[in-house]
Enzyme design. Structure first.
Site, PDB file in Angstrom:
ATOM      1  N   CYS A 126       0.853  -1.100  -0.008  1.00 57.11           N
ATOM      2  CA  CYS A 126       0.059  -0.015   0.016  1.00 57.11           C
ATOM      3  C   CYS A 126       0.517   1.296   0.110  1.00 57.11           C
ATOM      4  CB  CYS A 126      -0.924  -0.063   1.266  1.00 57.11           C
ATOM      5  SG  CYS A 126      -2.057  -1.562   1.137  1.00 57.11           S
ATOM      6  N   HIS A 275      -4.015   7.196   1.269  1.00 58.04           N
ATOM      7  CA  HIS A 275      -4.330   5.874   0.665  1.00 58.04           C
ATOM      8  C   HIS A 275      -5.743   5.320   1.243  1.00 58.04           C
ATOM      9  CE1 HIS A 275      -3.930   1.773  -0.069  1.00 58.04           C
ATOM     10  NE2 HIS A 275      -3.997   1.403   1.203  1.00 58.04           N
ATOM     11  N   ASN A 305     -10.052  -0.962  -2.021  1.00 50.34           N
ATOM     12  CA  ASN A 305      -8.638  -0.758  -1.611  1.00 50.34           C
ATOM     13  C   ASN A 305      -8.041  -1.420  -2.936  1.00 50.34           C
ATOM     14  OD1 ASN A 305      -5.980  -0.737  -0.797  1.00 50.34           O
ATOM     15  ND2 ASN A 305      -6.509  -1.594   1.212  1.00 50.34           N
TER      16      ASN A 305
HETATM   17  O1  UT7 Z   1      -4.184  -1.484   2.641  1.00 51.26           O
HETATM   18  C1  UT7 Z   1      -4.295  -2.558   3.586  1.00 51.26           C
HETATM   19  C2  UT7 Z   1      -4.368  -2.394   4.960  1.00 51.26           C
HETATM   20  N1  UT7 Z   1      -5.732  -2.987   5.470  1.00 51.26           N
HETATM   21  C3  UT7 Z   1      -6.258  -2.433   6.161  1.00 51.26           C
HETATM   22  O2  UT7 Z   1      -6.318  -1.177   6.392  1.00 51.26           O
HETATM   23  C4  UT7 Z   1      -7.481  -3.241   6.927  1.00 51.26           C
HETATM   24  C5  UT7 Z   1      -7.434  -2.492   8.437  1.00 51.26           C
HETATM   25  N2  UT7 Z   1      -8.599  -3.437   9.043  1.00 51.26           N
HETATM   26  C6  UT7 Z   1      -9.913  -2.931   8.701  1.00 51.26           C
HETATM   27  O3  UT7 Z   1     -10.110  -2.502   7.911  1.00 51.26           O
HETATM   28  C7  UT7 Z   1     -10.732  -3.831   9.719  1.00 51.26           C
HETATM   29  O4  UT7 Z   1     -10.192  -4.690  10.401  1.00 51.26           O
HETATM   30  C8  UT7 Z   1     -11.848  -4.914   8.972  1.00 51.26           C
HETATM   31  C9  UT7 Z   1     -12.757  -4.123   8.099  1.00 51.26           C
HETATM   32  C10 UT7 Z   1     -10.959  -5.709   7.782  1.00 51.26           C
HETATM   33  C11 UT7 Z   1     -12.519  -5.718   9.857  1.00 51.26           C
HETATM   34  O5  UT7 Z   1     -13.361  -5.130  10.795  1.00 51.26           O
HETATM   35  P1  UT7 Z   1     -13.001  -5.346  12.378  1.00 51.26           P
HETATM   36  O6  UT7 Z   1     -14.162  -4.638  12.988  1.00 51.26           O
HETATM   37  O7  UT7 Z   1     -11.824  -5.302  12.729  1.00 51.26           O
HETATM   38  O8  UT7 Z   1     -13.515  -7.095  12.110  1.00 51.26           O
HETATM   39  P2  UT7 Z   1     -12.731  -8.414  12.681  1.00 51.26           P
HETATM   40  O9  UT7 Z   1     -11.736  -8.824  11.945  1.00 51.26           O
HETATM   41  O10 UT7 Z   1     -12.468  -8.120  14.214  1.00 51.26           O
HETATM   42  O11 UT7 Z   1     -14.054  -9.394  12.836  1.00 51.26           O
HETATM   43  C12 UT7 Z   1     -15.235  -9.076  13.465  1.00 51.26           C
HETATM   44  C13 UT7 Z   1     -16.354 -10.191  13.116  1.00 51.26           C
HETATM   45  C14 UT7 Z   1     -15.657 -11.703  12.803  1.00 51.26           C
HETATM   46  O12 UT7 Z   1     -16.850 -12.513  13.292  1.00 51.26           O
HETATM   47  P3  UT7 Z   1     -16.652 -13.232  14.570  1.00 51.26           P
HETATM   48  O13 UT7 Z   1     -15.470 -13.926  14.599  1.00 51.26           O
HETATM   49  O14 UT7 Z   1     -16.837 -12.164  15.775  1.00 51.26           O
HETATM   50  O15 UT7 Z   1     -18.001 -14.223  14.562  1.00 51.26           O
HETATM   51  C15 UT7 Z   1     -15.525 -11.791  11.331  1.00 51.26           C
HETATM   52  O16 UT7 Z   1     -15.666 -13.208  10.888  1.00 51.26           O
HETATM   53  O17 UT7 Z   1     -16.709  -9.832  11.718  1.00 51.26           O
HETATM   54  C16 UT7 Z   1     -16.544 -10.668  11.020  1.00 51.26           C
HETATM   55  N3  UT7 Z   1     -16.506 -10.350   9.367  1.00 51.26           N
HETATM   56  C17 UT7 Z   1     -17.340 -10.006   8.695  1.00 51.26           C
HETATM   57  N4  UT7 Z   1     -18.766 -10.076   8.798  1.00 51.26           N
HETATM   58  C18 UT7 Z   1     -19.547 -10.061   7.618  1.00 51.26           C
HETATM   59  C19 UT7 Z   1     -15.235 -10.022   8.946  1.00 51.26           C
HETATM   60  N5  UT7 Z   1     -15.447  -9.698   7.566  1.00 51.26           N
HETATM   61  C20 UT7 Z   1     -16.882  -9.646   7.404  1.00 51.26           C
HETATM   62  C21 UT7 Z   1     -17.558  -9.672   6.433  1.00 51.26           C
HETATM   63  N6  UT7 Z   1     -18.987  -9.342   6.606  1.00 51.26           N
HETATM   64  N7  UT7 Z   1     -17.104  -8.904   5.224  1.00 51.26           N
END
Ligand code: UT7
Length: 348
Positions: A126, A275, A305
């Protein structure tokens, strides 16, 4: 005799290309059967849709189209280039890099005017565009190059786990390409400073391993002698929360570093190009630094992204819609896998 005037590097042309196929959040649910919702993705990331390239189209092709746009905008031919810098995490092959594929695609090796312009590949995910821009700036200011093409291009859609298992990563990423031409000028304008950082202790926090060259064989072999890559290694792995936290800290830090070093106040900056990883990250950064929302353009809602491509696409769109005009003072900031990060301040 007059003293030699200092050479500055400025962005003389911008361009971008995104593939025509639009994939909405509902398409991820209905077309791919991923258990997610439009609301979840918008609420956590701000993304509404992304583009996917068709089979047969790779990062060099996407990059070439963006490059043609940028070269036309700069008013120069590909043969005027002294260097190509190509940033991507989704190259066509393990080697050679996409840079030479793009170089060939631009027709540089054909005919009586063939010019074998060197092509350098940048692997900083990125932050790749800012690492590339920093390289271009140094080459131009040192007098080693007059025109450098910097391309950021990604074909994520080919390597996303488009199942519920991969939803955390796959809902974020899209395909696209952006390009700029960095040129020499004796005018008092252009790139004022570039600032880069890295923290390799976090290399595995966001990575797509595919193989491990330290292993023998470097890809595990099945009984039939064919390579076997587990889904865990085939697709990108990300600790999203860790990335989110570090992104906010490093983006604010590297922007302040640029401002302090160049004696520029945040108030002096007309537009902040961040970004496009997650709209929420950028909103946090803007809030922490008290930046007015209308000074922080975004397009993540339309493209997701696109990693190395987000900044040059955002710049090209801002030029096209008239928001970014000569005389504007702008800041560029990025953070991503590595971890790597960077910033730049430019008098446009
Ligand atoms: O340029 C590259 C850099 N990348 C980034 O900047 C990404 C930075 N991080 C993020 O943007 C966030 O961490 C995410 C958007 C990727 C994820 O959000 P989060 O609030 O951190 O979710 P999490 O990974 O802690 O997951 C929480 C829950 C999980 O379910 P359980 O285990 O609590 O049942 C995931 O399985 O959300 C679930 N989950 C989803 N649910 C519905 C993860 N992705 C999805 C989805 N739809 N697309």
């Amino acid at each position: 005799m007059t003293a030699a005037q200092p050479i500055n590097a400025y962005i003389s042309g911008t361009g971008f290309y995104v593939p025509p196929r639009i994939v909405t959040n509902d398409d991820l649910v209905n077309g791919y059967g991923i258990e997610t919702t439009n609301e979840w993705i918008i609420q956590r990331t701000g993304i509404e849709a992304r583009r996917y390239a068709e089979r047969g189209v790779g990062s060099a092709e996407l990059g070439a189209r963006a490059a043609e746009d940028a070269l036309a905008d700069a008013g120069i031919a590909a043969t005027d280039l002294d260097l190509i810098v190509f940033a991507t995490l989704s190259p066509e092959y393990a080697f050679p890099g996409s840079g030479v594929l793009l170089q060939h695609r631009l027709g540089l090796n054909e005919g009586p005017n063939a010019r074998h312009v060197p092509a350098l590949d940048v692997r900083n995910q990125c932050s790749g565009f800012l690492y590339g821009l920093t390289t271009a700036n140094a080459m131009v200011r040192s007098g080693a190059a007059r025109h450098v093409l910097v391309v950021g291009a990604e074909t994520h859609s080919a390597a996303l786990d488009l199942t519920t298992r991969g939803r955390t990563v796959s809902s974020l990423f899209g395909d696209g390409a952006g390009a700029v031409v960095v040129s020499a000028t004796t005018e008092d304008r252009g790139i004022r400073g570039c600032y880069l950082g890295a923290d390799g202790s976090q290399a595995e926090t966001l990575c797509q391993r595919v193989w491990d060259i330290r292993e023998r064989p470097f890809i595990p072999l099945g009984e039939d002698g064919w390579g076997r890559v587990s889904p865990e290694h085939m697709y990108a792995h990300m600790d999203g929360r860790m990335v989110f936290k570090h992104a906010i800290a490093k983006m604010t830090g590297v922007l302040k570093q640029a401002c302090d070093d160049l004696h520029v106040g945040l108030d002096d900056i007309d537009l902040f190009f961040f970004h496009q990883a997650n709209l929420r990250i950028n909103q946090y950064v803007a809030e922490l630094l008290k930046l007015p929302a209308d000074k922080v353009p975004h397009n993540i809602e339309r493209y997701g992204n696109t990693t190395a491509a987000t900044l040059p696409i955002l710049l090209a769109e801002a030029v096209d819609d008239g928001r970014l005009r000569p005389g504007a003072k702008i800041a560029l900031v990025a953070f991503g896998s590595g971890f790597t990060w960077g910033s730049a301040i430019i008098d446009w």
